[in-house]
Write an enzyme that holds these catalytic residues in place. Structure first.
Site, PDB file in Angstrom:
ATOM      1  N   GLY A 180      50.183  45.249  40.120  1.00 39.50           N
ATOM      2  CA  GLY A 180      51.448  45.727  40.648  1.00 39.50           C
ATOM      3  C   GLY A 180      51.906  44.867  41.803  1.00 39.50           C
ATOM      4  O   GLY A 180      51.522  43.698  41.930  1.00 39.50           O
ATOM      5  N   SER A 181      52.696  45.445  42.679  1.00 36.75           N
ATOM      6  CA  SER A 181      53.294  44.693  43.781  1.00 36.75           C
ATOM      7  C   SER A 181      52.297  44.465  44.910  1.00 36.75           C
ATOM      8  O   SER A 181      51.283  45.165  45.028  1.00 36.75           O
ATOM      9  CB  SER A 181      54.508  45.447  44.329  1.00 36.75           C
ATOM     10  OG  SER A 181      54.084  46.626  45.008  1.00 36.75           O
ATOM     11  N   GLY A 185      49.540  47.002  46.347  1.00 38.93           N
ATOM     12  CA  GLY A 185      48.180  46.477  46.333  1.00 38.93           C
ATOM     13  C   GLY A 185      47.491  46.630  47.681  1.00 38.93           C
ATOM     14  O   GLY A 185      46.295  46.931  47.751  1.00 38.93           O
ATOM     15  N   GLU A 202      45.766  42.258  40.875  1.00 38.21           N
ATOM     16  CA  GLU A 202      46.672  41.221  40.387  1.00 38.21           C
ATOM     17  C   GLU A 202      48.053  41.619  40.871  1.00 38.21           C
ATOM     18  O   GLU A 202      48.639  42.583  40.396  1.00 38.21           O
ATOM     19  CB  GLU A 202      46.610  41.148  38.858  1.00 38.21           C
ATOM     20  CG  GLU A 202      47.166  39.833  38.313  1.00 38.21           C
ATOM     21  CD  GLU A 202      48.671  39.858  38.162  1.00 38.21           C
ATOM     22  OE1 GLU A 202      49.374  39.444  39.118  1.00 38.21           O
ATOM     23  OE2 GLU A 202      49.145  40.291  37.109  1.00 38.21           O
ATOM     24  N   CYS A 236      54.743  38.381  35.819  1.00 36.81           N
ATOM     25  CA  CYS A 236      54.141  37.984  37.098  1.00 36.81           C
ATOM     26  C   CYS A 236      54.061  36.472  37.294  1.00 36.81           C
ATOM     27  O   CYS A 236      54.090  35.997  38.425  1.00 36.81           O
ATOM     28  CB  CYS A 236      52.753  38.610  37.240  1.00 36.81           C
ATOM     29  SG  CYS A 236      51.621  38.193  35.897  1.00 36.81           S
TER      30      CYS A 236
END
Length: 429
Positions: A180-181, A185, A202, A236
């Protein structure tokens, strides 16, 4: 999940390999149904289902089924100590219960990247998909039951952020894997720290695409734009910072202006659609805000620039901006939309410096002569470098980021190791 982990039958590697293979087979059987769910809930264009969304997930599960039975034990041999000679080996044991949180953009691919290695390692899992896109993941829960996974080994829950917080803080969760963001994170990592849990994060990127001086602009320009505009830019590793030699900028922008309009935007059910809708109205407004602020700061719109008028759904025009530099907000933050910025450089050293001037380091793209691109790849502070578009999924190649793009790796044996704990066993000779 904790009780299921402790059952001896779950620790039989051959059983887990068989179950993962069955799950992959069932997902392949239901590929059309799963694909339609993804079109409906994500807006993924149909063309991406086979290589990534569904087909990629099936491929990943089969890969980790093969790794489930691989013996990773390492014999260290005698140590030759003069007083207490001994011998040692290193074994790798499953970490325990894995808490898995996935993002909305590639639900099944991300599920497989986490669930596959967790199951192969011998962990059990509690999976929480994005509340925006739970449907395909919930169908996988039914398929896991059909495949014969023992009760408690694969658990899928859906809820609001406080449910994710309960998962990361729970004392019986041993590992956390999150995609995610960066901001979320950070919160996940703080919560995991309360229980000193290992994390795999990630967190996306702001990838540069360096167009080398020797690149054929007529051949590479449209592929660069296509790479980040697919799935409406919700990816991403998208190369949204495009670095072009200053004296070739006009040519690149002219080709861009004439070619981006050929990328079909529209109904994701249609096989030739490249750009589908964004996930929500709020996200489309967020992307529009970045573009608006960039223009207010002096950027020039080469094509696109805003929401698509007169069409139902959260569509955003394929957009390219120029006349800006790497200090602009839009050049530093991940938008998750079909928007690219073109930045000039004068020397290759400057291009590399601009590419590395980012708090994120997930991926970089280089277009031009392969030998020259391979030579500069080690100078790029990123986890993956794709030359001239790269290729298909490589299961054995680890993926992850430098800097704030994350911690740990997915894919390959490295992805499996995220769910294993090394154990040293030593005995005297």
């Amino acid at each position: 999940a904790s009780a299921a982990f402790m059952r001896p039958e779950w620790q039989v590697a051959g059983t887990r390999a068989t179950l993962l293979t069955r799950l992959a087979d069932l997902m392949a059987r239901d590929a059309d149904y799963l694909g339609q769910l993804l079109i409906d809930e994500v807006g993924t264009p149909r063309a991406l289902l086979a290589p990534l969304q569904v087909g990629g997930a099936v491929q990943i599960l089969r890969y980790y089924a093969g790794l489930a039975t691989r013996d990773l034990t390492r014999a260290l041999g005698p140590d030759g100590h003069p007083l207490i000679p001994s011998e040692s080996e290193i074994r790798y044991l499953p970490a325990g219960v894995a808490g898995i949180i996935t993002a909305y953009n590639y639900p099944l691919l991300l599920l497989a990247l986490k669930l596959g290695p967790a199951m192969a390692a011998g962990c059990t899992a509690v999976v929480m998909p994005s509340a925006l896109t739970p449907l395909a993941t919930l169908h996988v829960a039914a398929l896991a039951a059909e495949a014969g996974f023992p009760a408690g080994t694969v658990n899928i829950i859906v809820g609001a952020p406080e449910i994710a917080q309960a998962l990361t803080l729970h004392p019986l969760v041993d590992r956390i894997s999150f995609t995610g963001s960066v901001n979320v994170g950070r919160m996940v990592m703080r919560q995991a720290a309360e229980g000193l849990k290992g994390v795999t994060l990630e967190l996306g990127g702001k990838s540069a695409a360096i167009v080398l001086p020797g690149a054929d602009l007529s051949a590479v320009t449209l592929p660069i734009h296509t790479r980040y505009m697919r799935n409406a830019g919700q990816g991403c590793a998208s190369p949204t910072r495009i670095l072009v030699q200053r004296n070739r900028m006009s040519e690149f922008l002219e080709i861009t202006r004439n070619s981006v309009g050929t990328l079909k935007l529209g109904d994701p059910n249609e096989s030739d659609t490249v750009i589908g809708p964004l996930i929500t109205r709020a996200h489309r407004e967020r992307v529009a805000g970045y573009v608006r602020r960039a223009v207010d700061a002096g950027a020039r719109i080469i094509c696109g620039g805003g929401p698509v008028a007169g069409r139902e759904g959260w569509f955003f025009e394929p957009t390219v901006l120029a006349d800006l530099d790497n200090t602009f907000e839009i050049a530093r933050e991940e938008l998750f939309g079909p928007v690219g910025v073109v930045l000039p450089y004068d020397s290759l050293d400057e291009a590399i410096a601009i590419a590395n001037d980012s708090p994120l380091g997930l991926a970089a793209h280089v277009y031009g002569p392969v030998a020259e691109a391979r030579a500069i790849a080690p100078r790029l502070r990123v986890g993956s470098v794709y030359i001239n578009g790269g290729g298909g999924l490589r299961m054995e190649a680890p993926m992850g980021g430098f800097k704030q793009s994350g911690i740990g790796r997915e894919y390959g044996v490295e992805g499996l190791m995220e769910y294993l704990e090394p154990q040293h066993i030593q005995w005297p000779l």
